[in-house]
Design an enzyme around this catalytic site. Structure first.
Site, PDB file in Angstrom:
ATOM      1  CE  LYS A 158      -3.684  -2.427   2.465  1.00 40.65           C
ATOM      2  NZ  LYS A 158      -4.460  -2.474   3.716  1.00 40.65           N
TER       3      LYS A 158
ATOM      4  CG  PHE B  29     -13.074   1.272   7.490  1.00 36.77           C
ATOM      5  CD1 PHE B  29     -12.568   0.762   6.305  1.00 36.77           C
ATOM      6  CD2 PHE B  29     -13.736   0.409   8.357  1.00 36.77           C
ATOM      7  CE1 PHE B  29     -12.714  -0.578   5.983  1.00 36.77           C
ATOM      8  CE2 PHE B  29     -13.883  -0.937   8.048  1.00 36.77           C
ATOM      9  CZ  PHE B  29     -13.369  -1.431   6.852  1.00 36.77           C
TER      10      PHE B  29
ATOM     11  NE  ARG C  46      -4.822 -13.401   4.945  1.00 35.93           N
ATOM     12  CZ  ARG C  46      -5.472 -12.257   5.042  1.00 35.93           C
ATOM     13  NH1 ARG C  46      -5.338 -11.339   4.103  1.00 35.93           N
ATOM     14  NH2 ARG C  46      -6.260 -12.007   6.056  1.00 35.93           N
TER      15      ARG C  46
ATOM     16  CB  THR D 141      -6.247  -7.045   9.706  1.00 31.64           C
ATOM     17  OG1 THR D 141      -6.508  -8.126   8.808  1.00 31.64           O
ATOM     18  CG2 THR D 141      -6.718  -5.751   9.075  1.00 31.64           C
TER      19      THR D 141
ATOM     20  NE  ARG E  41      -1.493  -6.069   7.270  1.00 27.78           N
ATOM     21  CZ  ARG E  41      -2.424  -6.872   6.784  1.00 27.78           C
ATOM     22  NH1 ARG E  41      -2.803  -7.949   7.462  1.00 27.78           N
ATOM     23  NH2 ARG E  41      -2.991  -6.615   5.627  1.00 27.78           N
TER      24      ARG E  41
ATOM     25  CG  ASN F  25      -3.140  -2.926   7.102  1.00 31.76           C
ATOM     26  OD1 ASN F  25      -3.021  -2.551   5.936  1.00 31.76           O
ATOM     27  ND2 ASN F  25      -4.089  -3.745   7.493  1.00 31.76           N
TER      28      ASN F  25
ATOM     29  CG  HIS G 258      -4.958  -6.566  -0.038  1.00 35.70           C
ATOM     30  ND1 HIS G 258      -6.114  -6.718   0.684  1.00 35.70           N
ATOM     31  CD2 HIS G 258      -5.061  -7.382  -1.119  1.00 35.70           C
ATOM     32  CE1 HIS G 258      -6.894  -7.585   0.050  1.00 35.70           C
ATOM     33  NE2 HIS G 258      -6.274  -8.005  -1.048  1.00 35.70           N
TER      34      HIS G 258
END
Length: 150
Positions: free
Chosen positions: A10, A58, A86, A92, A103, A113, A116
């Site tokens: 991101k 959000f 993952r 998350t 993360r 965070n 994705h």
């Protein structure tokens, strides 16, 4: 089973110059990068990608954030790639993510965070098709795969 997964670094990962560090984690695990593009995500693509969150409070700030700066979209392939990625990515909420996960090591806020990753084979297929054309995904063999997989 060999799977493909969609992964996107991101804007906060791009702005903080973390792309190389994060990419290396996937490669060091034995996963294979088969497509990658740095892109400025427009509002329509962002709304389509995050459509499942459209009714959440959000959503507006998520769309504003994801369109604020470039993101790095990728297709990553490997044995059980979706679950493996993952685990590497972590929870998350970065405050709940284990140290040693992407993360857990780099993110501080759920809204920012870092990354994705597809959560299922269905979402991986949908997201890959949303961000990549078939001819943008490279099919090649890594010579040391014989050392990684049985």
């Amino acid at each position: 089973m060999i799977q493909k997964s969609f992964v996107m670094m991101k804007p906060d990962a791009v702005q903080r110059r973390l792309m190389g560090k994060i990419l290396s984690r996937f490669e060091e695990k034995g996963l294979q990068i088969v497509a990658v593009k740095l892109m400025q995500i427009d509002e329509d693509l962002a709304k389509t990608h995050y459509g499942e969150h459209a009714d959440k409070p959000f959503f507006g700030s998520l769309i504003e954030y994801i369109t604020s700066s470039p993101s790095l979209a990728m297709v990553i392939e490997g044995e059980e790639a979706i679950s493996t990625i993952r685990k590497l990515v972590g929870a998350t909420n970065p405050l709940e993510a284990d140290l040693g996960t992407i993360r857990g090591d780099f993110a501080m806020d759920t809204g920012r965070n870092i990354i994705h990753a597809s959560d299922s084979p269905d979402s991986a297929e949908r997201e890959i098709n949303l961000f990549f054309n078939e001819d943008e995904i490279c099919d090649y063999e890594i010579v040391d795969n014989k050392l990684i997989y049985e």
